[in-house]
Design an enzyme around this catalytic site. Structure first.
Site, PDB file in Angstrom:
ATOM      1  N   HIS A 144       0.829  -1.222   0.000  1.00  0.00           N
ATOM      2  CA  HIS A 144       0.000   0.000   0.000  1.00  0.00           C
ATOM      3  C   HIS A 144       0.859   1.267   0.000  1.00  0.00           C
ATOM      4  CE1 HIS A 144      -3.404  -2.650   1.258  1.00  0.00           C
ATOM      5  NE2 HIS A 144      -2.430  -3.251   1.930  1.00  0.00           N
ATOM      6  N   SER A 168      15.762  21.573 -15.683  1.00  0.00           N
ATOM      7  CA  SER A 168      14.614  22.436 -15.930  1.00  0.00           C
ATOM      8  C   SER A 168      15.123  23.765 -16.464  1.00  0.00           C
ATOM      9  CB  SER A 168      13.846  22.655 -14.626  1.00  0.00           C
ATOM     10  OG  SER A 168      13.097  23.848 -14.690  1.00  0.00           O
ATOM     11  N   LYS A 187      16.857  21.459 -10.461  1.00  0.00           N
ATOM     12  CA  LYS A 187      16.184  20.228 -10.876  1.00  0.00           C
ATOM     13  C   LYS A 187      17.074  19.248 -11.620  1.00  0.00           C
ATOM     14  CE  LYS A 187      11.939  19.963 -11.301  1.00  0.00           C
ATOM     15  NZ  LYS A 187      10.982  19.140 -10.588  1.00  0.00           N
ATOM     16  N   GLU A 204      10.491   8.387 -16.820  1.00  0.00           N
ATOM     17  CA  GLU A 204       9.162   9.006 -17.017  1.00  0.00           C
ATOM     18  C   GLU A 204       8.640   8.740 -18.427  1.00  0.00           C
ATOM     19  OE1 GLU A 204       8.595  13.185 -15.357  1.00  0.00           O
ATOM     20  OE2 GLU A 204      10.755  12.922 -15.272  1.00  0.00           O
TER      21      GLU A 204
END
Ligand code: ARG
Length: 468
Positions: free
Chosen positions: A162, A283, A289, A296
């Protein structure tokens, strides 16, 4: 693409007007089916060799056709081939050029076959090679996972259910879970290959042919396991494409799940691992970043592969026997599935060995969230307490830990004994992370020794596969 003289349509005999220009482009497949050229020519050479053997083509005719086809292949490979949309597909482009090179004998190549069995054969030959390439990439990725699992067999991390801290596991064990998924993927590819490797050639348009063809001979020349049983089924069947794409969807599903974990683990809140800079991007606005773009994107590409599977299932669902032009729509989804799988597997095979683990960070995370609570319950059971009671006792100890902001291993013996007299000094052996993972020392368990044994066994199995 040139627009060759419309008179040259190989099927133009019964037509009184030229094809509408838009229809010509609309129905053509040459823009995308050219990628089958190598397999199309291999199929044609085998077909001509067979026709020569059974006497439908003379020795000299067969030889001319074969050397002409070899020249066509050379021209395509040298980028000297003039593909024409008005010749619709790669089959007619190649036959047209063959006839230009060797003259009228080229027109005999299509004896005893149709584009319907030809394209089905091309697709199978092509897919067979691509499956082999994908198996190679999968094996490479698997090896990377085995190396990483071995390297990190002792590294402790929190295991989750979970997405809540559950029990400590080893990072190596987690990598071996990924490995197992890929083992099934490889098996599925190999199994799918068996059904791909059946030869439709000789089924002709749909009913077979009147020439004394030798299909077993052609099948052997092309490395097929056997010739197909039924001509109607052979020209219309695209199960093998669907089956392959289903296998591809599962591979992507696995890569997507791995990707999701990599994305989570690289974020500052988890900080379990680092991906090398070469797999990440920055970024344009936020200087701090380092984005895990590769995982992704792979997670995202799963969508298009699943989409192709649905497209193919839908393509086939209402087709009457035998071949229908609908089937031309099988190519782009298949090709894109293959390209996507190859790119994603390649990226993963490069990325996995380069993962750097943040051991202290993972350890600290495993200490948070009471991951050894089950170990304490098991300890109590070993000392005669019923499991349900043990569960209750540990629950209370956890509540105290939460109130005191302490892990179970940080409570004093006295504090723990308030909840059960069965608890003794040796309880601290089971409350440590190492105590917890080492205790799960059975086949399939997370103990470092089991991880090392699993890696060893997997390496032997891989070796056997490679030698097959
Ligand atoms: N381009 C066609 C395809 O991909 C080849 C077969 C065409 N057959 C035909 N009878 N029109 O399916």
């Amino acid at each position: 693409m040139s627009q060759k003289d419309k008179q040259h349509k190989p099927w133009g005999g019964r037509f009184n007007e030229a094809t509408d220009e838009f229809v010509e482009i609309f129905t053509a497949s040459v823009e995308f089916d050219r990628r089958l050229y190598h397999h199309d020519i291999a199929g044609s050479i085998a077909h001509a060799t067979m026709l020569q053997k059974v006497g439908v083509l003379s020795k000299s005719e067969g030889d001319q056709i074969i050397s002409g086809l070899q020249q066509v292949r050379q021209e395509i490979e040298n980028d000297q081939f003039n593909w024409s949309v008005s010749l619709e597909d790669l089959h007619m482009n190649i036959e047209y050029r063959l006839t230009e090179i060797i003259g009228d004998t080229g027109k005999k190549l299509h004896t005893g076959r149709s584009r319907n069995d030809q394209v089905a054969t091309d697709m199978r030959l092509y897919l067979r090679d691509e499956i082999d390439a994908l198996c190679g990439l999968l094996l490479q990725l698997q090896t990377g996972l085995l190396d990483l699992a071995e390297r990190e067999a002792d590294t402790v991390m929190p295991g989750f259910t979970h997405l809540q801290t559950a029990q400590p596991v080893t990072f190596g064990h987690h990598m071996m879970a990924w490995f197992e998924m890929l083992v099934r993927d490889l098996q599925r590819l190999q199994d799918c290959r068996k059904r791909v490797n059946v030869m439709p050639l000789g089924s002709a348009a749909l009913a077979g042919t009147t020439y004394p063809i030798d299909r077993e001979f052609t099948a052997e020349l092309l490395g097929f396991d056997k010739a197909s049983n039924n001509s109607l089924d052979s020209v219309s069947d695209r199960d093998f494409v669907i089956e392959f794409c289903a296998v591809g969807s599962l591979i992507m599903t696995h890569l997507s799940r791995f990707s999701e974990e990599l994305v989570l683990w690289t974020c500052a809140q988890f900080n379990f691992i680092q991906l090398p800079d070469r797999f990440c991007t920055g970024s344009s606005i936020m200087p701090q970043k380092k984005n895990p773009d590769v995982p992704e994107l792979i997670r995202g590409k799963t969508g298009r592969v699943n989409g192709h599977l649905v497209a193919l299932l839908t393509l086939m669902k209402s087709q009457p026997l035998a071949y229908n032009k609908d089937n031309q729509e099988d190519k782009e989804p298949l090709f894109d599935t293959i390209d996507t799988l190859k790119g994603c597997l390649r990226a993963y095979a490069d990325m996995i060995p380069a993962i750097v683990t943040n051991k202290s960070q993972m350890r600290e995370a495993a200490m948070r969230g009471y991951s050894t609570a089950t170990d304490l319950a098991d300890y109590l059971v070993r000392r005669g307490v019923a499991f349900r009671d043990a569960h209750e006792i540990v629950g209370k100890a956890v509540a105290l830990g939460i109130a005191e902001k302490k892990d179970l291993s940080e409570l004093t013996l006295g504090q723990l004994q308030q909840f059960s007299v069965a608890i003794d000094q040796d309880v601290f052996d089971v409350l440590t992370l190492e105590g917890s993972i080492n205790a799960r020392n059975h086949l399939g368990g997370t103990a470092p020794d089991q991880v090392r044994a699993a890696v060893k066994k997997a390496r032997l199995e891989q070796l056997a596969l490679r030698n097959q």
